[in-house]
Motif scaffolding. Structure first.
Motif, PDB file in Angstrom:
ATOM      1  N   ILE A 161       0.833  -1.203   0.000  1.00 55.67           N
ATOM      2  CA  ILE A 161       0.000   0.000   0.000  1.00 55.67           C
ATOM      3  C   ILE A 161       0.872   1.259   0.000  1.00 55.67           C
ATOM      4  O   ILE A 161       0.640   2.198  -0.767  1.00 55.67           O
ATOM      5  CB  ILE A 161      -0.958  -0.002   1.210  1.00 55.67           C
ATOM      6  N   PHE A 162       1.886   1.271   0.854  1.00 57.33           N
ATOM      7  CA  PHE A 162       2.725   2.462   0.969  1.00 57.33           C
ATOM      8  C   PHE A 162       3.656   2.624  -0.233  1.00 57.33           C
ATOM      9  O   PHE A 162       3.898   3.750  -0.678  1.00 57.33           O
ATOM     10  CB  PHE A 162       3.506   2.435   2.281  1.00 57.33           C
ATOM     11  N   ASP A 163       4.176   1.518  -0.752  1.00 55.32           N
ATOM     12  CA  ASP A 163       5.011   1.603  -1.961  1.00 55.32           C
ATOM     13  C   ASP A 163       4.230   2.239  -3.103  1.00 55.32           C
ATOM     14  O   ASP A 163       4.729   3.122  -3.813  1.00 55.32           O
ATOM     15  CB  ASP A 163       5.492   0.215  -2.384  1.00 55.32           C
ATOM     16  N   LYS A 164       2.994   1.804  -3.264  1.00 59.82           N
ATOM     17  CA  LYS A 164       2.142   2.346  -4.330  1.00 59.82           C
ATOM     18  C   LYS A 164       1.827   3.816  -4.081  1.00 59.82           C
ATOM     19  O   LYS A 164       1.810   4.626  -5.020  1.00 59.82           O
ATOM     20  CB  LYS A 164       0.852   1.534  -4.425  1.00 59.82           C
ATOM     21  N   ALA A 165       1.592   4.168  -2.818  1.00 54.64           N
ATOM     22  CA  ALA A 165       1.281   5.565  -2.478  1.00 54.64           C
ATOM     23  C   ALA A 165       2.444   6.486  -2.820  1.00 54.64           C
ATOM     24  O   ALA A 165       2.249   7.587  -3.354  1.00 54.64           O
ATOM     25  CB  ALA A 165       0.925   5.674  -0.999  1.00 54.64           C
ATOM     26  N   TYR A 166       3.672   6.040  -2.535  1.00 59.81           N
ATOM     27  CA  TYR A 166       4.838   6.863  -2.837  1.00 59.81           C
ATOM     28  C   TYR A 166       4.968   7.125  -4.336  1.00 59.81           C
ATOM     29  O   TYR A 166       5.428   8.191  -4.757  1.00 59.81           O
ATOM     30  CB  TYR A 166       6.111   6.195  -2.314  1.00 59.81           C
ATOM     31  N   THR A 167       4.571   6.165  -5.158  1.00 61.45           N
ATOM     32  CA  THR A 167       4.687   6.355  -6.616  1.00 61.45           C
ATOM     33  C   THR A 167       3.729   7.429  -7.129  1.00 61.45           C
ATOM     34  O   THR A 167       3.932   7.953  -8.228  1.00 61.45           O
ATOM     35  CB  THR A 167       4.405   5.043  -7.375  1.00 61.45           C
ATOM     36  N   LYS A 168       2.696   7.765  -6.368  1.00 61.21           N
ATOM     37  CA  LYS A 168       1.719   8.759  -6.796  1.00 61.21           C
ATOM     38  C   LYS A 168       2.192  10.193  -6.557  1.00 61.21           C
ATOM     39  O   LYS A 168       1.588  11.144  -7.061  1.00 61.21           O
ATOM     40  CB  LYS A 168       0.385   8.543  -6.068  1.00 61.21           C
ATOM     41  N   ALA A 169       3.257  10.366  -5.782  1.00 57.48           N
ATOM     42  CA  ALA A 169       3.768  11.704  -5.503  1.00 57.48           C
ATOM     43  C   ALA A 169       4.436  12.289  -6.741  1.00 57.48           C
ATOM     44  O   ALA A 169       4.910  11.558  -7.616  1.00 57.48           O
ATOM     45  CB  ALA A 169       4.758  11.653  -4.340  1.00 57.48           C
ATOM     46  N   ASP A 170       4.476  13.604  -6.814  1.00 56.17           N
ATOM     47  CA  ASP A 170       5.208  14.276  -7.883  1.00 56.17           C
ATOM     48  C   ASP A 170       6.692  14.369  -7.556  1.00 56.17           C
ATOM     49  O   ASP A 170       7.532  14.346  -8.455  1.00 56.17           O
ATOM     50  CB  ASP A 170       4.641  15.682  -8.092  1.00 56.17           C
ATOM     51  N   GLN A 171       7.005  14.471  -6.263  1.00 51.57           N
ATOM     52  CA  GLN A 171       8.404  14.576  -5.841  1.00 51.57           C
ATOM     53  C   GLN A 171       8.567  14.006  -4.436  1.00 51.57           C
ATOM     54  O   GLN A 171       7.738  14.242  -3.559  1.00 51.57           O
ATOM     55  CB  GLN A 171       8.867  16.033  -5.866  1.00 51.57           C
ATOM     56  N   LEU A 172       9.650  13.258  -4.236  1.00 52.67           N
ATOM     57  CA  LEU A 172      10.029  12.772  -2.919  1.00 52.67           C
ATOM     58  C   LEU A 172      11.307  13.503  -2.521  1.00 52.67           C
ATOM     59  O   LEU A 172      12.319  13.431  -3.222  1.00 52.67           O
ATOM     60  CB  LEU A 172      10.272  11.264  -2.941  1.00 52.67           C
ATOM     61  N   ILE A 173      11.254  14.211  -1.408  1.00 55.52           N
ATOM     62  CA  ILE A 173      12.421  14.924  -0.902  1.00 55.52           C
ATOM     63  C   ILE A 173      12.994  14.104   0.254  1.00 55.52           C
ATOM     64  O   ILE A 173      12.309  13.862   1.247  1.00 55.52           O
ATOM     65  CB  ILE A 173      12.053  16.335  -0.431  1.00 55.52           C
ATOM     66  N   VAL A 174      14.231  13.650   0.095  1.00 57.15           N
ATOM     67  CA  VAL A 174      14.841  12.755   1.083  1.00 57.15           C
ATOM     68  C   VAL A 174      16.035  13.435   1.739  1.00 57.15           C
ATOM     69  O   VAL A 174      16.578  14.419   1.224  1.00 57.15           O
ATOM     70  CB  VAL A 174      15.262  11.421   0.435  1.00 57.15           C
ATOM     71  N   LEU A 175      16.479  12.880   2.878  1.00 50.68           N
ATOM     72  CA  LEU A 175      17.476  13.541   3.713  1.00 50.68           C
ATOM     73  C   LEU A 175      18.913  13.128   3.417  1.00 50.68           C
ATOM     74  O   LEU A 175      19.844  13.715   3.970  1.00 50.68           O
ATOM     75  CB  LEU A 175      17.179  13.271   5.191  1.00 50.68           C
ATOM     76  N   GLY A 176      19.092  12.098   2.581  1.00 46.22           N
ATOM     77  CA  GLY A 176      20.451  11.635   2.324  1.00 46.22           C
ATOM     78  C   GLY A 176      20.518  10.664   1.169  1.00 46.22           C
ATOM     79  O   GLY A 176      19.503  10.224   0.627  1.00 46.22           O
TER      80      GLY A 176
END
Length: 373
Positions: A161-176
């Motif tokens: 569920i969460f893997d699929k949800a992340y793919t729907k974002a326009d951008q993922l901002i990560v810390l490292g």
């Protein structure tokens, strides 16, 4: 300012005047974003933990133009697994109701990954409403439950569920860099969201290098004294000629105190406004990240340690962001040093401060956010 019409919503459970590090970070991001956007915030109650005292010396101020909508808090014990889970669910329901009410088509959204249920809820709502979704990834759920020793029922289903949800974002901002690797694997191939690395910043304005202490080498841990930090193992390996000082509180504090080590000292909780004097009290500061946490989190305290002109002693996964930073820049040790030498520590601390000023100042990092969104 009056001509700005594009709306940016910041969605986060934690927000000032709450004094957690996440609240402070999101508050500063909101202040910076008023340069480009008409900023609104959807968040939780003013105080996350009502048992903690407020810092009367807290100088943070929110820009007067920022519009805030707060969800009612859930008065549950967040120190228990059950209480934390119920709090996450209740807070997510209340916050998503506010998102439905206020966020419109064409708006931009910057959300943080807490509470976790907001991620699939926001991904679903994005398609329905038609807003741009940027996710600031502080934690990676459900992968982060395993290193913490939590047995999550239906783990594989939650991960799907969460893997699929992340793919729907326009951008993922990560810390490292390690977190970028994990998220790249998480979202898979295809039309993936853009992944942008924006580190946490160092408060170089309020935290200044101070003279090193004299006498015995002092190792310091400042922060949550919890179960997943591995602090008991650090105490087991502590050389007799080195002092270990704890600042903060947490679930393991009493158990560690009960060991009654002559070279270990406990100073209790401290306020953000006291960070300068706390960090100045040591020769080298301790940062830990549990094994299995590669790419699942980056200890934000590291950057203020650099600002204080102190080196870092890091225990954590090899190849994780802080491990790479220390090895590449020569600003501390990854594991116990062969010998303790204050002259070497002072030189490492000097390099740490220079790095904080040039690469990790608040202005440098906030400029990255302004360019990314």
């Amino acid at each position: 300012m009056n001509n700005i019409t594009q709306r940016l919503w910041i969605v986060t459970e934690l927000f000032p005047p709450d004094e957690t590090s996440t609240s402070y970070i999101l508050g500063e991001i909101a202040n910076a974003m008023v340069q480009k956007y008409n900023v609104g915030v959807i968040c939780g109650p003013e105080i996350y933990d009502k048992r903690k005292k407020l810092d009367v010396n807290n100088k943070f101020r929110l820009h007067e133009s920022i519009e805030i909508h707060r969800a009612l808090g859930a008065d549950l014990d967040k120190n228990t697994t059950k209480g934390k889970a119920l709090s996450f669910i209740l807070m997510s329901r209340r916050m998503i109701a506010l998102v439905r009410k206020h966020v419109c088509a064409g708006d931009k959204v910057l959300m943080v990954t807490n509470p976790a249920p907001m991620i699939p809820l926001m991904a679903r709502l994005k398609k329905k409403i038609g807003f741009e979704l940027n996710i600031l990834v502080h934690d990676v759920f459900p992968e982060n439950t395993r290193p913490a020793g939590l047995k999550l029922p239906m783990y594989s289903l939650f991960k799907h569920i969460f893997d699929k949800a992340y793919t729907k974002a326009d951008q993922l901002i990560v810390l490292g860099r390690d977190m970028a690797n994990v998220l790249e694997q998480k979202v898979g191939k295809g039309e993936n969201p853009k992944i942008t690395i924006i580190e946490n910043w160092a408060d170089i304005g309020n935290i200044k290098p101070q003279p090193f202490p004299e006498g015995k080498i002092i190792l310091e841990y400042a922060g949550n004294i919890g179960r997943v930090q591995g602090l008991d193992k650090v105490m087991d390996m502590l050389p007799e000629d080195v002092e270990l000082h704890f600042y903060g509180t947490g679930a393991m504090e009493k158990k560690l105190e009960e060991r009654k080590r002559k070279n270990v000292f406990f100073h209790g909780p401290y306020f953000r406004s006291q960070q300068n004097e706390v960090l100045a009290a040591c020769d080298i500061a301790l940062v830990t990240l549990q094994e299995g946490m590669y790419g699942l989190g980056v200890p934000s305290k590291t950057y203020n340690i650099l600002a204080s002109g102190r080196p870092v002693l890091f225990f954590g996964p090899k190849g994780s962001e802080i491990d790479l930073l220390i090895r590449e820049e020569g600003i501390g040790y990854c594991g116990w040093p062969e010998k303790w030498d204050r002259t070497t520590l002072i030189e490492m601390g000097r390099k740490a401060r220079v790095l904080a000023e040039s690469m990790y100042s608040e202005s440098v990092i906030l400029d990255k956010f302004l360019k990314a969104i």
